[in-house]
Design a protein around this motif. Structure first.
Motif, PDB file in Angstrom:
ATOM      1  N   LYS A 188      -6.305   7.250  -2.793  1.00 31.25           N
ATOM      2  CA  LYS A 188      -6.838   6.301  -2.003  1.00 31.25           C
ATOM      3  C   LYS A 188      -8.467   6.515  -2.009  1.00 31.25           C
ATOM      4  O   LYS A 188      -9.060   5.427  -1.733  1.00 31.25           O
ATOM      5  CB  LYS A 188      -6.402   6.370  -0.404  1.00 31.25           C
ATOM      6  CG  LYS A 188      -5.153   6.100  -0.166  1.00 31.25           C
ATOM      7  CD  LYS A 188      -4.667   6.090   1.087  1.00 31.25           C
ATOM      8  CE  LYS A 188      -3.099   5.707   1.325  1.00 31.25           C
ATOM      9  NZ  LYS A 188      -2.647   5.416   2.895  1.00 31.25           N
ATOM     10  N   ASP A 233       0.893  -1.078   0.145  1.00 29.89           N
ATOM     11  CA  ASP A 233       0.082   0.126   0.084  1.00 29.89           C
ATOM     12  C   ASP A 233       1.031   1.349  -0.102  1.00 29.89           C
ATOM     13  O   ASP A 233       2.040   1.201  -0.192  1.00 29.89           O
ATOM     14  CB  ASP A 233      -0.971  -0.133   1.242  1.00 29.89           C
ATOM     15  CG  ASP A 233      -0.229  -0.102   2.571  1.00 29.89           C
ATOM     16  OD1 ASP A 233       0.888   0.311   2.554  1.00 29.89           O
ATOM     17  OD2 ASP A 233      -0.899  -0.434   3.649  1.00 29.89           O
ATOM     18  N   HIS A 234       0.326   2.407   0.095  1.00 26.66           N
ATOM     19  CA  HIS A 234       0.969   3.555  -0.023  1.00 26.66           C
ATOM     20  C   HIS A 234       1.773   4.205   1.651  1.00 26.66           C
ATOM     21  O   HIS A 234       1.821   5.202   1.619  1.00 26.66           O
ATOM     22  CB  HIS A 234       0.132   4.717  -0.253  1.00 26.66           C
ATOM     23  CG  HIS A 234      -0.234   4.383  -1.871  1.00 26.66           C
ATOM     24  ND1 HIS A 234       0.559   3.965  -2.974  1.00 26.66           N
ATOM     25  CD2 HIS A 234      -1.297   4.663  -2.850  1.00 26.66           C
ATOM     26  CE1 HIS A 234       0.364   4.011  -4.142  1.00 26.66           C
ATOM     27  NE2 HIS A 234      -1.022   4.181  -3.824  1.00 26.66           N
ATOM     28  N   TRP A 238      -1.543  12.063  -1.992  1.00 30.83           N
ATOM     29  CA  TRP A 238      -1.747  10.597  -1.860  1.00 30.83           C
ATOM     30  C   TRP A 238      -2.952  10.019  -1.346  1.00 30.83           C
ATOM     31  O   TRP A 238      -3.381   9.248  -1.705  1.00 30.83           O
ATOM     32  CB  TRP A 238      -0.636  10.276  -0.673  1.00 30.83           C
ATOM     33  CG  TRP A 238       1.007  10.168  -1.495  1.00 30.83           C
ATOM     34  CD1 TRP A 238       1.777  11.097  -1.184  1.00 30.83           C
ATOM     35  CD2 TRP A 238       1.339   9.271  -2.042  1.00 30.83           C
ATOM     36  NE1 TRP A 238       3.007  10.550  -2.012  1.00 30.83           N
ATOM     37  CE2 TRP A 238       2.861   9.550  -2.681  1.00 30.83           C
ATOM     38  CE3 TRP A 238       0.855   7.964  -2.636  1.00 30.83           C
ATOM     39  CZ2 TRP A 238       3.470   8.559  -3.542  1.00 30.83           C
ATOM     40  CZ3 TRP A 238       1.635   7.230  -3.651  1.00 30.83           C
ATOM     41  CH2 TRP A 238       2.868   7.538  -4.091  1.00 30.83           C
ATOM     42  N   LYS A 239      -3.425  11.030  -0.373  1.00 31.79           N
ATOM     43  CA  LYS A 239      -5.098  10.675   0.009  1.00 31.79           C
ATOM     44  C   LYS A 239      -5.883  10.555  -1.060  1.00 31.79           C
ATOM     45  O   LYS A 239      -6.842  10.009  -1.241  1.00 31.79           O
ATOM     46  CB  LYS A 239      -5.423  11.876   1.226  1.00 31.79           C
ATOM     47  CG  LYS A 239      -6.644  11.276   1.655  1.00 31.79           C
ATOM     48  CD  LYS A 239      -7.217  12.534   2.611  1.00 31.79           C
ATOM     49  CE  LYS A 239      -8.443  12.157   3.107  1.00 31.79           C
ATOM     50  NZ  LYS A 239      -9.770  11.798   2.400  1.00 31.79           N
ATOM     51  N   GLU A 274      -2.277   3.460 -10.625  1.00 29.31           N
ATOM     52  CA  GLU A 274      -2.925   4.689 -10.078  1.00 29.31           C
ATOM     53  C   GLU A 274      -3.234   5.457 -11.514  1.00 29.31           C
ATOM     54  O   GLU A 274      -4.241   6.370 -11.682  1.00 29.31           O
ATOM     55  CB  GLU A 274      -2.262   5.504  -9.089  1.00 29.31           C
ATOM     56  CG  GLU A 274      -2.007   4.559  -7.653  1.00 29.31           C
ATOM     57  CD  GLU A 274      -3.208   4.581  -6.998  1.00 29.31           C
ATOM     58  OE1 GLU A 274      -4.308   4.722  -7.452  1.00 29.31           O
ATOM     59  OE2 GLU A 274      -3.134   4.005  -6.191  1.00 29.31           O
TER      60      GLU A 274
END
Length: 417
Positions: free
Chosen positions: A282, A194-195, A278-279, A239
């Motif tokens: 998600k 994951d990130h 980054w959020k 992404e």
């Protein structure tokens, strides 16, 4: 001009799911030979152009296998009930599941072959190679294959080939797995994928790092650097398919041959600060749900994030997408969502027609999709996609695809009902 909002038109398109013209489920895949493959020379002097072509080829295939399109953006496919291990006499059925009760719940759920939601994902491979025509550098012909899942766009595993010898497959998550026929001999990595680790992203240098750090593993056991490159691959290949500004930003950094830096978006009209970027990646599942729910109901609204629950940077993003048209729109570089995660309550509700047809027609599901291969898919199969069949067999694969397309056209009056 840098802060000018992207021009939009009011969106009034409704979601249409036509089970007679679209695939019911994911392509049939029973071995590595069934998994289509795209190749990318990361040493190309025109890397931005070939990267753009790679993402567009993935988008075309996603549209070909999608159960429906919205604004010409693909919705991810429903599982194919044939993409599972062979059923044995020891495999519990639904009736056995009821008898076992709670005690054996986990084991039964893992092997309940009557539940088409438990198995069935399809995949494709991105094969990276390095061939610098100017210098002759080619890393001794090394190849790196990245396995991508059609269901959610995740990068689920990789392997490399050195001196014509393939390694085993490596994967990092039990939740997002390799195809069932590759799982037995695969090796799990000590990372989550994951990130939580945020890699720096630049131009060609990032792609070469991905190639080296994954390709040289496990010979060079630098797990930290390998994890950074794994997550960089997630960003530039996965992404970028899901989120349009990521695709545009990566392509921009390649074209400018930028040094590696934090993820943000500098595209005019789509600017996003690194503290929120980054959020935003998600939130793809949430954004997809919003798109499908609105498209199905005809209520086209976008609710910006609440100032109470998120930072001011998130509010700025909310303002940029204050209209539904900013969230989804026609075109590879318009809107926000590039690939739509399937929402079963909309696309395949329990008791609905899609699940009924899958259950009644499992033995009739075809190789590329459940019914047909249209001419667009035949063309891009010929132009861009290969498989691990021998390359000289490609004309036979194309001929087979064209034959399936013709057969599908002739049998439209006798589809699964």
């Amino acid at each position: 001009m840098a802060n000018q909002e992207e021009a939009v038109e009011e969106l009034v398109e409704r979601l249409v799911i036509d089970l007679n013209t679209r695939p019911l489920c994911a392509p049939l895949q029973q071995s590595i030979l069934d998994i289509p493959k795209l190749r990318l020379n990361i040493a190309s002097p025109n890397l931005a152009e070939v990267y753009d072509g790679l993402i567009r080829s993935m988008a075309r295939r996603a549209r070909d296998i999608a159960p429906a399109l919205y604004c010409n953006k693909a919705i991810t496919p429903f599982p194919n009930p044939h993409n599972r291990p062979a059923k044995t006499s020891a495999s519990p059925s639904t009736s056995q599941k009821k008898d076992k009760g709670k005690k054996g719940k986990q084991a039964v759920e893992e092997h309940d072959y009557d539940d088409v939601t438990k198995w069935g994902h399809s995949y494709f491979i991105i094969e990276l190679y390095f061939k610098d025509e100017a210098t002759g550098k080619d890393y001794d012909g090394m190849l790196l294959q990245l396995m991508i899942c059609d269901n959610n766009g995740y990068f689920v595993g990789f392997r490399r080939c050195v001196y014509e010898k393939w390694s085993g497959w490596y994967y990092c998550s039990d939740d997002f797995t390799l195809p069932f026929f590759l799982q037995r001999d695969a090796t799990k990595l000590r990372m989550e994928g994951d990130h939580t680790v945020r890699p720096l992203i630049g131009g060609a240098v990032t792609f070469e790092k991905i190639f080296k750090n994954l390709g040289f593993f496990p010979d060079k056991r630098d797990l930290k650097e390998m994890e950074k490159s794994f997550l960089a691959a997630v960003l530039v290949f996965c992404e970028a398919r899901r989120i349009i500004w990521v695709f545009m930003e990566v392509k921009r950094r390649i074209s400018r041959n930028e040094k590696e830096r934090d993820l943000d978006c500098t595209i005019p009209g789509k600017e996003i600060d690194k503290d929120y970027a980054w959020k935003d990646t998600k939130d793809w599942g949430v954004d997809s749900n919003l798109v499908l729910t609105a498209a199905a109901t005809g209520v086209y609204t976008y609710t910006p994030p609440s100032a109470v629950s998120v930072k001011a940077t998130a509010m700025e993003v909310g303002v940029k997408r204050k209209r539904f048209e900013n969230l989804i729109a026609q075109g590879m570089e318009r809107g926000h969502v590039g690939l739509i995660m399937r929402e079963d309550s909309v696309v395949a509700p329990k008791g609905g027609e899609l699940l009924r047809r899958l259950k009644n027609g499992k033995h009739r599901l075809g190789a590329w999709d459940s019914h047909s291969v249209n001419q667009a898919s035949v063309k891009h199969e010929r132009a861009n996609w290969t498989s691990d069949h021998k390359l000289q067999d490609l004309p036979l694969l194309v001929a087979a695809a064209e034959a399936r397309a013709g057969e599908a056209r002739r049998s439209r009056g006798t589809r699964i009902r």
